[in-house]
Write a protein that holds these residues in place. Structure first.
Motif, short mmCIF file in Angstrom:
data_model
loop_
_atom_site.label_atom_id
_atom_site.label_comp_id
_atom_site.label_asym_id
_atom_site.label_seq_id
_atom_site.Cartn_x
_atom_site.Cartn_y
_atom_site.Cartn_z
N PHE A 33 0.85 -1.19 0.00
CA PHE A 33 0.00 0.00 0.00
C PHE A 33 0.88 1.24 0.00
N MET A 63 -3.37 10.91 -3.73
CA MET A 63 -4.17 11.79 -2.89
C MET A 63 -4.20 13.20 -3.47
N GLU A 64 -4.94 14.09 -2.80
CA GLU A 64 -5.13 15.44 -3.32
C GLU A 64 -3.94 16.36 -3.04
N ILE A 71 -0.48 11.31 5.53
CA ILE A 71 -1.25 10.79 6.66
C ILE A 71 -2.10 9.59 6.22
N ALA A 72 -2.48 9.54 4.95
CA ALA A 72 -3.21 8.36 4.46
C ALA A 72 -2.35 7.12 4.67
N GLY A 75 -2.77 5.84 8.08
CA GLY A 75 -4.01 5.08 8.24
C GLY A 75 -3.81 3.64 7.76
N MET A 76 -3.09 3.50 6.65
CA MET A 76 -2.82 2.16 6.11
C MET A 76 -2.03 1.32 7.11
N ALA A 79 -4.09 0.15 9.91
CA ALA A 79 -5.01 -0.91 9.49
C ALA A 79 -4.27 -2.24 9.36
N GLN A 81 -1.14 -2.72 7.61
CA GLN A 81 -0.30 -2.92 6.43
C GLN A 81 1.04 -2.20 6.57
N PRO B 83 -8.12 12.15 5.20
CA PRO B 83 -7.11 11.32 4.54
C PRO B 83 -6.58 10.17 5.41
N PHE B 84 -6.48 10.37 6.72
CA PHE B 84 -6.09 9.24 7.57
C PHE B 84 -7.12 8.13 7.45
N THR B 86 -9.12 7.59 5.05
CA THR B 86 -9.05 7.01 3.70
C THR B 86 -8.04 5.87 3.66
N GLY B 87 -6.87 6.11 4.26
CA GLY B 87 -5.84 5.07 4.30
C GLY B 87 -6.31 3.86 5.10
N LEU B 88 -6.95 4.13 6.23
CA LEU B 88 -7.43 3.06 7.10
C LEU B 88 -8.43 2.16 6.35
N LEU B 90 -8.94 1.92 3.03
CA LEU B 90 -8.38 1.23 1.85
C LEU B 90 -7.60 -0.01 2.26
N ALA B 91 -6.86 0.12 3.37
CA ALA B 91 -5.99 -0.99 3.75
C ALA B 91 -6.74 -2.08 4.51
N ASN B 92 -7.91 -1.77 5.03
CA ASN B 92 -8.75 -2.81 5.64
C ASN B 92 -10.22 -2.51 5.34
N HIS B 113 -9.65 18.03 1.50
CA HIS B 113 -9.81 16.58 1.67
C HIS B 113 -11.30 16.19 1.64
N MET B 122 -15.30 7.89 -1.29
CA MET B 122 -14.65 7.03 -0.29
C MET B 122 -15.72 6.52 0.66
#
Ligand SMILES: Cc1ncc(C[n+]2csc(CCOP(=O)(O)OP(=O)(O)O)c2C)c(N)n1
Ligand code: SF4
Ligand SMILES: [Mg+2]
Lengths: 386, 256
Positions: A33, A63-64, A71-72, A75-76, A79, A81, B83-84, B86-88, B90-92, B113, B122
Motif C-alpha cells: 500500500f 491523494m489530493e 497521513i493516508a 491510516g494504512m 489498518a 499494512q 485522509p487518515f 481514507t488510508g485506514l 483502503l488498507a482494511n 480533503h 470514499m
C-alpha cells in the motif's frame, strides 16, 4: 525475522533506474500500500507502484496533496499494512507535520525523498542534497528518526528493504533520502530470491485486549502494536500520551515519552552505524560523504592517490543518527576530514561537532543542480593534507 | 442486620463510551456531547460490529469525540482526519470508518480533503459538528462563521459569507448528505443510523451551539436559547424554503 513473499519479489538481474529499484525494494519489503502525489524527480516510483501493486493485492492511491498522502499512509499502517510515500522538495515540506505525527504515534513507515534543488520550486529536475537537516529536524518538536542515503540504484533496492525493516524494528518513520541523480541513474540491479530477503515482522501485541497497553515499552523501549479492527479499541493521538495511549499533558509524561522515543534510537547507535569505508586505515585525509557525492568523491580520491596522497573514503549510509562514536575515534587519527555535500554545508556541522577539534574539518559546499567537480574535492584534500 | 441494596446508575449508552475518559472536556451547554449521545444510540441500534468500527478525528473541541468512544480511536492532526481515514479504509475494507470532527477542521483547513473524499466516493461516514467557530483555540472565525458574526479575529464583525456544507458536499458527489441541529436529537440518531448502514461517502452536518465562544459573543444567549433558535428556525424553514445559503439547504437535505 521472516522472509519476503515471492509473489512480490521481482527476482533477477535488471537494468533499471533508482526510482524503479526503490519501488521494487518497497514491494520486496512487504509494502503493498502507498499514498502519493506526483512530483519530479520522484514520480517514477509511484507510477511503477501503481501498476505493480494491484498485481500483488495492493493499492496505490493518488491523494489530493502531500498533506493527505503523508497521513493516508499512516491510516494504512494502523489498518495493519506496511506503507510508504514518495516525494521531493516542496512535497517533503508539506509532509513535515505528519512525519512528527508518525514519530509521536510510533507509526512504522517510510518517507522517500528524491531530493532536488531548492529552496522552493528550485530545480525540479536537477539534483541536490539540501534536505538533509530537514530530514533530521524538519517537523516541529523534538524527535529522533533514521535517515538512509543510497548512492546506487542497487542500493535503492537493498536499502529500501532496510528502511522498512528499521521502521518496524524501532517503530519510527524512516527517511529514505535519495537524490535526482541516483533516482534517474540506470544501472544493473540484482534482485535476490525472496528467501534471501529478510524482513523484520510487525511487533504485534502479545497480550489479549484488556491486558495490552498500546504504548508500553518493551525491553528495547519499543512498544508492540495492535491495529484497528483487532478488538483492542486502540487509542492513538498526536498529543502527549500515557502507556494506554490516552492524552496526558504534563511535564512528567512529556519527559518520560520523549526521552524514551529518543533512547530507543540512541541505545541502538552501534546497529545504526551503517557506513562503507575504503582506505581509511592509515589515511591522512578521509572524505566523509553520502549519496551521489560519495561516488563523485571516488574520482577525486583516485586523483589524490595518483599524486601520492593517503586518502580514504567513509561513506555514510545511515546519516541520522549520525555515527558519532566512529567520528570521535577517527578524528584524532587523521589530519583532516573533508565533507563534500550538494548543499551549503549541512551534515558537516555534525561532523565538525563530533571531530571536536581533533583534526581539520573541511566543507566542500555546492548549491546543487549538478554534482561536484572532482577537482574541487581534490583541492580540499590537498588543503587537508598540508 | 440490614443490607443496603447497591444502586447502579447506568448511562444507557455507556457500552459505546470509554468510561475511564469521562468527564469530557466540554463546557456546560456545549452541543458536542448531545451529538455524541445521538451517535451512541445510532451505533448501538444498528448492530454494526463495533470491533470492526474505527473513529477518526482531527483537532478541536469536536476533535475530542474519537477519544470518548469505545472503538478504535484515532486523534490525528488538524484538518487531516479524512485522509487518515481514507488510508485506514483502503488498507482494511472490513472496517466501518467514521470521521467525527469540527467545522473548522473538516471544512476550513481540511476542506480540500472533504471535497476529494466526496468526489472519489470514499466509503466513509463524516459527521461534522458545526458550531460555526474555531472553538478550541478560543473563538476565531472559520469558513462556517456566518457573515457579520463577532469573533476574536473579526472584532468588527466578519465580512466574509459562510460556506454551505451540504450544497458543497452534494456538488462533490456524496451519496448521502444530511443536516440537523443539536435540538433534533431523535432525527439525528435516525439519520446517523441510516448513514451507518449505507455505503459510499456519507456526510452529516450537525449545527450545534458553542455557548462559550459563539453564542455569548453574538448575544445569542445560552445553550437553551440556542435550542429555541434551532426549533424556531426549523419552523421558519417550513414556510420559507428558498432562503439563500445554509438555510435553504437545511430543508432540502434533512428530508433525504
Ligand atoms: C496545523 C494546525 N493549525 C492550527 C491549529 C490550532 N487549532 C487547534 S483546534 C483549531 C480549531 C478547531 O476548530 P473546529 O474544527 O471548528 O473545532 P471546534 O473546536 O470548534 O469543535 C485550531 C485552529 C492546529 N492544531 N494545527
Ligand atoms: S468551547 Fe464551545 S465547542 Fe468547545 S467545549 Fe466549550 S462550548 Fe463546546
Ligand atoms: Mg468549530
Amino acid at each position: 525475522m521472516t522472509h519476503a513473499d515471492p509473489r512480490c519479489v521481482l527476482t533477477g538481474t535488471h537494468f533499471i533506474n533508482g526510482d524503479a529499484a526503490c519501488c521494487e525494494g518497497a514491494l520486496a519489503a512487504g509494502a503493498r500500500f502507498a499514498a502519493g502525489y506526483p512530483i519530479t524527480p520522484s514520480t517514477e516510483v509511484v507510477e511503477r507502484f501503481a501498476s505493480r501493486a494491484p498485481t500483488v493485492g495492493g493499492i496505490f492511491i493518488q491523494m489530493e496533496d502531500e498533506l493527505a498522502a503523508s497521513i493516508a499512509l499512516q491510516g494504512m499502517v494502523w489498518a495493519g499494512q506496511k506503507s510508504f510515500t514518495v516525494t521531493s522538495g516542496p512535497g517533503y515540506s508539506l509532509m513535515m507535520e505528519h512525519i512528527g505525527l508518525a514519530a509521536m504515534t510510533e507509526t512504522p513507515c517510510v518517507f522517500v525523498n528524491v531530493q532536488r534543488g531548492g529552496p522552493s520550486t528550485g530545480l525540479p529536475t536537477l539534483p541536490a542534497q539540501g534536505d538533509m537537516m530537514q530530514a533530521r529536524f524538519g517537523s516541529h518538536g523534538d524527535y529522533s528518526t533514521i535517515s538512509l542515503v543510497p548512492s546506487t540504484p542497487q542500493e535503492c533496492f537493498d536499502l529500501t528493504v532496510t528502511a522498512f525493516n528499521l521502521a518496524e524494528q524501532f517503530r519510527v518513520p524512516v527517511m529514505f533520502m535519495m537524490d535526482e541523480c541516483v533516482g534517474h541513474m540506470t544501472e544493473k540491479v540484482v534482485i535476490p530470491e525472496a528467501s534471501e530477503i529478510e524482513l523484520y515482522p510487525r511487533r504485534r501485541a502479545s497480550k489479549p485486549p484488556g491486558e495490552f497497553l498500546l504504548f508500553e515499552p518493551g525491553p528495547d523501549l519499543v512498544p508492540e502494536m495492535a491495529h484497528a479492527g483487532e478488538g483492542y479499541n486502540v487509542y492513538v493521538t498526536g498529543l502527549t500520551h500515557d502507556n494506554r495511549g490516552y492524552p496526558l499533558m504534563n511535564p512528567k509524561m512529556q519527559r518520560e515519552l520523549i526521552t524514551r522515543q529518543f533512547e530507543k534510537i540512541s541505545r541502538a547507535a552501534d546497529q545504526l552505524t551503517i557506513v562503507e569505508s575504503e582506505g581509511v586505515e592509515g589515511a591522512d585525509v578521509v572524505i566523509v560523504a553520502y549519496g551521489i557525492t560519495a561516488r563523485v568523491s571516488r574520482r577525486a580520491i583516485q586523483m589524490a592517490r595518483d599524486k601520492g596522497l593517503k586518502v580514504g573514503l567513509l561513506r555514510l549510509i545511515c546519516v541520522w543518527p549520525f555515527p558519532e562514536k566512529l567520528i570521535r575515534e577517527l578524528a584524532p587519527k587523521v589530519k583532516a576530514l573533508v565533507m563534500p555535500e550538494l548543499n551549503m554545508g549541512q551534515v558537516v556541522i555534525e561532523l565538525e561537532r563530533c571531530a571536536g577539534g581533533k583534526c581539520k574539518v573541511i566543507s566542500v559546499p555546492h548549491p546543487g543542480g549538478t554534482v561536484h567537480k572532482p577537482a574541487d574535492i581534490l583541492e580540499a584534500i590537498e588543503r587537508g593534507a598540508q | 442486620m440490614s443490607t443496603t441494596p447497591e444502586l447502579a446508575i447506568l448511562n444507557p449508552v455507556e457500552e459505546v463510551l470509554r468510561k475511564d475518559r469521562i468527564p469530557t472536556i466540554w463546557c456546560p451547554g456545549c452541543g458536542i456531547g448531545t451529538t455524541v449521545n445521538s451517535f451512541a444510540y445510532a451505533l448501538m441500534g444498528t448492530g454494526i460490529d463495533l470491533k470492526k468500527t474505527a473513529i477518526v478525528s482531527g483537532i478541536g473541541c469536536s476533535g475530542r469525540v474519537s477519544g470518548y468512544m469505545a472503538l478504535d480511536s484515532f486523534h490525528t492532526t488538524h484538518g487531516r482526519a479524512i485522509p487518515f481515514a481514507t488510508g485506514l479504509k483502503l488498507a482494511n475494507p472490513e472496517l466501518n470508518v467514521i470521521v467525527y470532527s469540527g467545522d473548522g477542521d473538516l471544512t476550513s483547513i481540511g476542506g480540500n480533503h472533504l471535497v476529494h473524499a466526496a468526489r472519489r466516493n470514499m466509503d466513509l461516514l463524516v459527521v461534522c459538528v458545526n458550531n460555526m467557530i474555531y472553538a478550541m483555540t478560543g473563538g476565531q472565525a472559520a469558513a462556517t462563521t456566518p457573515g457579520n458574526s463577532m469573533s476574536t479575529t473579526t472584532p468588527y464583525g466578519s465580512f466574509e459569507p459562510e460556506i454551505c456544507l451540504p450544497q458543497l458536499v452534494d456538488a462533490c458527489g456524496a451519496v448521502f448528505v444530511a443536516r440537523w441541529t443539536a435540538f433534533h436529537v431523535k432525527q439525528l440518531e435516525r439519520t446517523m443510523a441510516k448513514a451507518l448502514k449505507k455505503k459510499g461517502f456519507r456526510f452529516i452536518e450537525v449545527v450545534t451551539p458553542c455557548p462559550t465562544l459563539y453564542q455569548r459573543r453574538n448575544n445569542m444567549g445560552d445553550g437553551l436559547a440556542a435550542m429555541m433558535d434551532y426549533k424556531n428556525s426549523q419552523q421558519d424553514q417550513e414556510r420559507r424554503p428558498h432562503l439563500r445559503s445554509g438555510h435553504g439547504a437545511r430543508r432540502r437535505y434533512h428530508r433525504r
